[in-house]
Motif scaffolding. Sequence first.
Motif, PDB file in Angstrom:
ATOM      1  N   GLY A 131       0.810  -1.209   0.000  1.00  0.00           N
ATOM      2  CA  GLY A 131       0.000   0.000   0.000  1.00  0.00           C
ATOM      3  C   GLY A 131       0.842   1.257   0.000  1.00  0.00           C
ATOM      4  N   ARG A 132       1.943   1.244   0.765  1.00  0.00           N
ATOM      5  CA  ARG A 132       2.818   2.420   0.846  1.00  0.00           C
ATOM      6  C   ARG A 132       3.415   2.753  -0.517  1.00  0.00           C
ATOM      7  NH1 ARG A 132       7.250   1.508   5.184  1.00  0.00           N
ATOM      8  NH2 ARG A 132       5.328   0.923   6.276  1.00  0.00           N
ATOM      9  N   ALA A 133       3.705   1.706  -1.284  1.00  0.00           N
ATOM     10  CA  ALA A 133       4.306   1.911  -2.601  1.00  0.00           C
ATOM     11  C   ALA A 133       3.275   2.079  -3.705  1.00  0.00           C
ATOM     12  CB  ALA A 133       5.218   0.730  -2.927  1.00  0.00           C
ATOM     13  N   GLY A 134       1.987   1.870  -3.386  1.00  0.00           N
ATOM     14  CA  GLY A 134       0.962   1.921  -4.422  1.00  0.00           C
ATOM     15  C   GLY A 134       1.190   0.859  -5.483  1.00  0.00           C
ATOM     16  N   ALA A 135       1.594  -0.337  -5.018  1.00  0.00           N
ATOM     17  CA  ALA A 135       1.997  -1.408  -5.934  1.00  0.00           C
ATOM     18  C   ALA A 135       0.980  -2.533  -5.931  1.00  0.00           C
ATOM     19  CB  ALA A 135       3.370  -1.947  -5.531  1.00  0.00           C
ATOM     20  N   ALA A 136       1.162  -3.460  -6.871  1.00  0.00           N
ATOM     21  CA  ALA A 136       0.266  -4.607  -6.975  1.00  0.00           C
ATOM     22  C   ALA A 136       0.786  -5.816  -6.218  1.00  0.00           C
ATOM     23  CB  ALA A 136       0.063  -4.971  -8.445  1.00  0.00           C
ATOM     24  N   SER A 137       2.071  -5.831  -5.911  1.00  0.00           N
ATOM     25  CA  SER A 137       2.681  -6.970  -5.225  1.00  0.00           C
ATOM     26  C   SER A 137       3.866  -6.467  -4.419  1.00  0.00           C
ATOM     27  CB  SER A 137       3.161  -8.018  -6.237  1.00  0.00           C
ATOM     28  OG  SER A 137       4.246  -7.499  -7.005  1.00  0.00           O
ATOM     29  N   LEU A 138       4.369  -7.330  -3.539  1.00  0.00           N
ATOM     30  CA  LEU A 138       5.538  -6.941  -2.758  1.00  0.00           C
ATOM     31  C   LEU A 138       6.762  -6.790  -3.650  1.00  0.00           C
ATOM     32  CD1 LEU A 138       6.515  -6.302   0.087  1.00  0.00           C
ATOM     33  CD2 LEU A 138       7.066  -8.717   0.383  1.00  0.00           C
ATOM     34  N   GLU A 139       6.843  -7.588  -4.698  1.00  0.00           N
ATOM     35  CA  GLU A 139       7.972  -7.445  -5.622  1.00  0.00           C
ATOM     36  C   GLU A 139       7.956  -6.067  -6.272  1.00  0.00           C
ATOM     37  OE1 GLU A 139      10.066  -9.619  -9.476  1.00  0.00           O
ATOM     38  OE2 GLU A 139       8.321 -10.528  -8.508  1.00  0.00           O
ATOM     39  N   ASP A 140       6.778  -5.625  -6.729  1.00  0.00           N
ATOM     40  CA  ASP A 140       6.677  -4.282  -7.308  1.00  0.00           C
ATOM     41  C   ASP A 140       7.001  -3.220  -6.262  1.00  0.00           C
ATOM     42  OD1 ASP A 140       5.894  -5.368  -9.734  1.00  0.00           O
ATOM     43  OD2 ASP A 140       3.747  -5.135  -9.335  1.00  0.00           O
ATOM     44  N   ALA A 141       6.514  -3.433  -5.026  1.00  0.00           N
ATOM     45  CA  ALA A 141       6.775  -2.477  -3.955  1.00  0.00           C
ATOM     46  C   ALA A 141       8.265  -2.383  -3.653  1.00  0.00           C
ATOM     47  CB  ALA A 141       6.013  -2.884  -2.694  1.00  0.00           C
ATOM     48  N   TYR A 142       8.956  -3.509  -3.722  1.00  0.00           N
ATOM     49  CA  TYR A 142      10.390  -3.518  -3.452  1.00  0.00           C
ATOM     50  C   TYR A 142      11.129  -2.556  -4.373  1.00  0.00           C
ATOM     51  CZ  TYR A 142      15.194  -5.081  -4.075  1.00  0.00           C
ATOM     52  OH  TYR A 142      16.543  -5.109  -4.232  1.00  0.00           O
ATOM     53  N   PHE A 143      10.845  -2.616  -5.661  1.00  0.00           N
ATOM     54  CA  PHE A 143      11.557  -1.737  -6.600  1.00  0.00           C
ATOM     55  C   PHE A 143      11.214  -0.278  -6.361  1.00  0.00           C
ATOM     56  CE2 PHE A 143      11.694  -5.807  -8.900  1.00  0.00           C
ATOM     57  CZ  PHE A 143      13.062  -5.883  -9.137  1.00  0.00           C
TER      58      PHE A 143
END
Length: 239
Positions: free
Chosen positions: A219-231
């Motif tokens: 949620g913090r990264a506004g991503a679809a997955s943790l992998e996307d959030a990581y980048f």
Amino acid sequence: MTVIEINDLRKSYQGRLAVDGVSLTVGRGEIFGLAGPNGAGKTSVVECVSGLRRPDGGTVRVLGLDPHGGDRRALQQRIGTQLQVAALPDGIKVGEALRMYASFYDEPADWRALMDEWGLTGRKGSRFAALSGGWKQRLFIALALVGDPEVVLLDELTTGLDPDARRTTWGLVRAMRDRGVTVVMVTHFMDEAEALCDRVAIIDAGRVTAEGTPRELIGRAGAASLEDAYFTLTGRDRA
């Protein structure tokens, strides 16, 4: 209840700073992930927590004990560790390995019951060299549990496993938590961290870049997955 407390941990090798001021807490009964790329410092953190390496600075307490002082032996009786480069002699049999490891502890678990629980009874007489990668990992988990630990440290448990063995191993890790064991696991697979961990610390270049539940980080990264959030959270580019 906090079972692991790390404050401003620092560790260098030949002048290179591998762990740079890491501070973390791990609560009882959770699966806590240290996620990030190879060489990020994750293994060094776990080795300092386990007492295998002495930090250059900062403090570590596990179950209220100092892994590097006079508490070391008492702590070793209460934790289990599976290292990234774990191996056994090729000729040792599954039952022999469990019986030998049980002898290292004052009050071990019943190693025969562990064989049953982790599906190893049928391979009691199998030699280590004859086991597949998945069965070796199953044995390493049983060895990490043979001291009846309160905390288990797992380093890159599923590296090199095929997808089926990897998901089976995930189930074994969840079963550890269901036993009431606190699990700290190192991984560079973000899907693994997302699937297994109650909380995750993303470590990059020796520092904690982000920490929270997988859902919080996504949620913090506004991503679809943790992998996307990581980048997004590390600012790294996809290869």
